[in-house]
Scaffold this active site. Structure first.
Site, PDB file in Angstrom:
ATOM      1  N   ASP A  96     -10.453  -8.570  -1.112  1.00  0.00           N
ATOM      2  CA  ASP A  96      -9.387  -9.162  -1.912  1.00  0.00           C
ATOM      3  C   ASP A  96      -9.952  -9.340  -3.316  1.00  0.00           C
ATOM      4  O   ASP A  96     -10.901 -10.119  -3.513  1.00  0.00           O
ATOM      5  CB  ASP A  96      -8.981 -10.522  -1.301  1.00  0.00           C
ATOM      6  CG  ASP A  96      -7.765 -11.120  -1.999  1.00  0.00           C
ATOM      7  OD1 ASP A  96      -7.559 -10.839  -3.202  1.00  0.00           O
ATOM      8  OD2 ASP A  96      -7.033 -11.861  -1.342  1.00  0.00           O
TER       9      ASP A  96
ATOM     10  N   TYR B  34       4.552 -10.572 -15.188  1.00  0.00           N
ATOM     11  CA  TYR B  34       3.987  -9.265 -14.819  1.00  0.00           C
ATOM     12  C   TYR B  34       3.665  -8.471 -16.096  1.00  0.00           C
ATOM     13  O   TYR B  34       2.565  -7.916 -16.233  1.00  0.00           O
ATOM     14  CB  TYR B  34       4.961  -8.463 -13.931  1.00  0.00           C
ATOM     15  CG  TYR B  34       4.420  -7.071 -13.661  1.00  0.00           C
ATOM     16  CD1 TYR B  34       3.344  -6.879 -12.802  1.00  0.00           C
ATOM     17  CD2 TYR B  34       4.954  -5.948 -14.312  1.00  0.00           C
ATOM     18  CE1 TYR B  34       2.806  -5.610 -12.584  1.00  0.00           C
ATOM     19  CE2 TYR B  34       4.433  -4.680 -14.100  1.00  0.00           C
ATOM     20  CZ  TYR B  34       3.356  -4.514 -13.232  1.00  0.00           C
ATOM     21  OH  TYR B  34       2.824  -3.263 -13.033  1.00  0.00           O
TER      22      TYR B  34
HETATM   23  P1  NAP Z   1       1.606  -0.486  -4.186  1.00  0.00           P
HETATM   24  O1  NAP Z   1       2.042   0.748  -3.509  1.00  0.00           O
HETATM   25  O2  NAP Z   1       2.216  -1.793  -3.786  1.00  0.00           O
HETATM   26  O3  NAP Z   1       0.012  -0.590  -4.089  1.00  0.00           O
HETATM   27  C1  NAP Z   1      -0.676  -1.708  -4.566  1.00  0.00           C
HETATM   28  C2  NAP Z   1      -2.105  -1.681  -4.042  1.00  0.00           C
HETATM   29  O4  NAP Z   1      -2.796  -2.833  -4.559  1.00  0.00           O
HETATM   30  C3  NAP Z   1      -2.158  -1.743  -2.526  1.00  0.00           C
HETATM   31  O5  NAP Z   1      -3.129  -0.828  -2.070  1.00  0.00           O
HETATM   32  C4  NAP Z   1      -2.621  -3.175  -2.253  1.00  0.00           C
HETATM   33  O6  NAP Z   1      -3.446  -3.198  -1.094  1.00  0.00           O
HETATM   34  C5  NAP Z   1      -3.463  -3.467  -3.489  1.00  0.00           C
HETATM   35  N1  NAP Z   1      -3.604  -4.897  -3.745  1.00  0.00           N
HETATM   36  C6  NAP Z   1      -2.647  -5.784  -4.093  1.00  0.00           C
HETATM   37  N2  NAP Z   1      -3.173  -7.016  -4.170  1.00  0.00           N
HETATM   38  C7  NAP Z   1      -4.497  -6.900  -3.869  1.00  0.00           C
HETATM   39  C8  NAP Z   1      -5.575  -7.810  -3.773  1.00  0.00           C
HETATM   40  N3  NAP Z   1      -5.401  -9.119  -4.003  1.00  0.00           N
HETATM   41  N4  NAP Z   1      -6.801  -7.347  -3.428  1.00  0.00           N
HETATM   42  C9  NAP Z   1      -6.988  -6.030  -3.185  1.00  0.00           C
HETATM   43  N5  NAP Z   1      -6.009  -5.109  -3.257  1.00  0.00           N
HETATM   44  C10 NAP Z   1      -4.778  -5.552  -3.597  1.00  0.00           C
HETATM   45  O7  NAP Z   1       1.854  -0.387  -5.765  1.00  0.00           O
HETATM   46  P2  NAP Z   1       1.472   0.755  -6.840  1.00  0.00           P
HETATM   47  O8  NAP Z   1       2.720   1.112  -7.544  1.00  0.00           O
HETATM   48  O9  NAP Z   1       0.680   1.810  -6.214  1.00  0.00           O
HETATM   49  O10 NAP Z   1       0.587  -0.110  -7.849  1.00  0.00           O
HETATM   50  C11 NAP Z   1      -0.739   0.248  -8.197  1.00  0.00           C
HETATM   51  C12 NAP Z   1      -1.016  -0.214  -9.629  1.00  0.00           C
HETATM   52  O11 NAP Z   1      -0.166   0.497 -10.527  1.00  0.00           O
HETATM   53  C13 NAP Z   1      -0.771  -1.689  -9.880  1.00  0.00           C
HETATM   54  O12 NAP Z   1      -1.779  -2.196 -10.739  1.00  0.00           O
HETATM   55  C14 NAP Z   1       0.575  -1.700 -10.593  1.00  0.00           C
HETATM   56  O13 NAP Z   1       0.749  -2.833 -11.399  1.00  0.00           O
HETATM   57  C15 NAP Z   1       0.462  -0.420 -11.406  1.00  0.00           C
HETATM   58  N6  NAP Z   1       1.742   0.160 -11.856  1.00  0.00           N
HETATM   59  C16 NAP Z   1       2.723   0.452 -10.957  1.00  0.00           C
HETATM   60  C17 NAP Z   1       3.933   0.973 -11.430  1.00  0.00           C
HETATM   61  C18 NAP Z   1       5.076   1.298 -10.495  1.00  0.00           C
HETATM   62  O14 NAP Z   1       6.221   1.448 -10.985  1.00  0.00           O
HETATM   63  N7  NAP Z   1       4.857   1.446  -9.199  1.00  0.00           N
HETATM   64  C19 NAP Z   1       4.109   1.208 -12.800  1.00  0.00           C
HETATM   65  C20 NAP Z   1       3.072   0.912 -13.675  1.00  0.00           C
HETATM   66  C21 NAP Z   1       1.892   0.392 -13.198  1.00  0.00           C
HETATM   67  P3  NAP Z   1      -3.439  -4.316   0.049  1.00  0.00           P
HETATM   68  O15 NAP Z   1      -2.083  -4.944   0.063  1.00  0.00           O
HETATM   69  O16 NAP Z   1      -3.773  -3.546   1.290  1.00  0.00           O
HETATM   70  O17 NAP Z   1      -4.534  -5.250  -0.371  1.00  0.00           O
END
Ligand code: NAP
Length: 256
Positions: free
Chosen positions: A63, A156
């Protein structure tokens, strides 16, 4: 640049962009250090990565909000995994979508603790080794939301503005070393991001992507791989990418 045998540490590798990034580096023969909290999902990504060609995979149940756990995980890496070449600071999330003045304190804490403090903790644990070894690349996941906030998402968006500043500050502090620092800033990407934001409300999450063609996690992984693959003297400071249906964090071409 060849990634064969390079050690790539990806946080938040259990799904979405992190998992896609793991598979992209796997296909290049990299050694993958994968971290997240959901061990079952991480194991699925690990076995897919091996099928895609990863040289080897080591998974860490971690985490990012827990500094001691992060430092301990890095300090207790088996020797063949210690020399991390590339860190992808991807773990992150959004919680809730509401006006700031009625927002939930626990949602704010979770976003700031994960997206800002978690990114800092992992950076603090990994980058000193890169400096000593004279080699490394830190790739942080920002967002278009970091440069232009959208309504009801101030915290956010603020966390991603912080990522942008931390990214640029770290690059200044690493000047004079060969360690590179890059911020990857996507617009809307279809992952579990909205499902997490709306705490499992699939109908509400699906509406976010309705009438647009969002980016796929593989598109972001592709940008990460590109930035990491430039010659060692080239530092990509920032990559901003959106779907063709998005101009910035506020403006979409939505067919409804
Ligand atoms: P996602 O599918 O929900 O994946 C998020 C990942 O972060 C999961 O693997 C989750 O793993 C991990 N995570 C969350 N909290 C955590 C913690 N406390 N410790 C360790 N791991 C943690 O979302 P995503 O879209 O791939 O997001 C990845 C990144 O891209 C994020 O930083 C997000 O802000 C950024 N982003 C996303 C978008 C979008 O539209 N999707 C756009 C711009 C930027 P576990 O739950 O297994 O720990």
């Amino acid at each position: 640049m060849s990634f064969k045998g390079k050690i790539v540490f990806i946080t938040g590798a259990s799904g979405g962009i992190g998992a896609a990034t793991a598979l992209a580096f796997a296909a290049q023969g990299a050694k993958l250090l994968l971290a997240a909290r959901r061990a079952g999902k991480l194991a699925e990504v690990a076995s897919a990565a091996l099928e895609h060609g990863a040289a080897s995979v080591h998974s860490i149940d971690m985490d990012v909000r827990d500094y001691r756990a992060v430092q301990n995980a890095i300090d207790s890496l088996p020797p063949p995994w210690e020399a991390i070449d590339i860190l992808v600071n991807n773990a992150g999330l959004s919680r809730g979508l509401e006006k700031l003045y009625v927002g939930k304190i626990e949602d704010w804490d979770e976003m700031i603790d994960t997206n800002v403090k978690g990114l800092l903790y992992v950076t603090r644990a990994v980058v000193p080794g890169m400096v000593v070894r004279g080699h490394g690349h830190v790739i942080n996941l920002g967002s278009t939301a970091g440069s232009l906030p959208y309504p009801n998402g101030a915290v956010y968006c603020g966390s991603k503005a912080a990522e942008h500043s931390i990214n640029d500050g770290l690059r200044q502090d690493l000047l004079g070393t060969p360690v590179r620092v890059t911020s990857i800033e996507p617009g809307m990407v279809e992952t579990d991001f909205s499902l997490v934001r709306f705490r499992g409300d699939a109908e509400r999450a699906a509406k976010v992507y309705k009438g647009v063609t969002p980016l796929r996690p593989e598109d972001v992984a592709d940008a990460i791989l590109w930035a990491a693959g430039r010659p060692p003297h080239v530092n990509i400071a920032q990559v901003v990418l959106t779907t063709i249906d998005q101009a910035n964090s506020l403006l979409f071409n939505r067919q409804t």
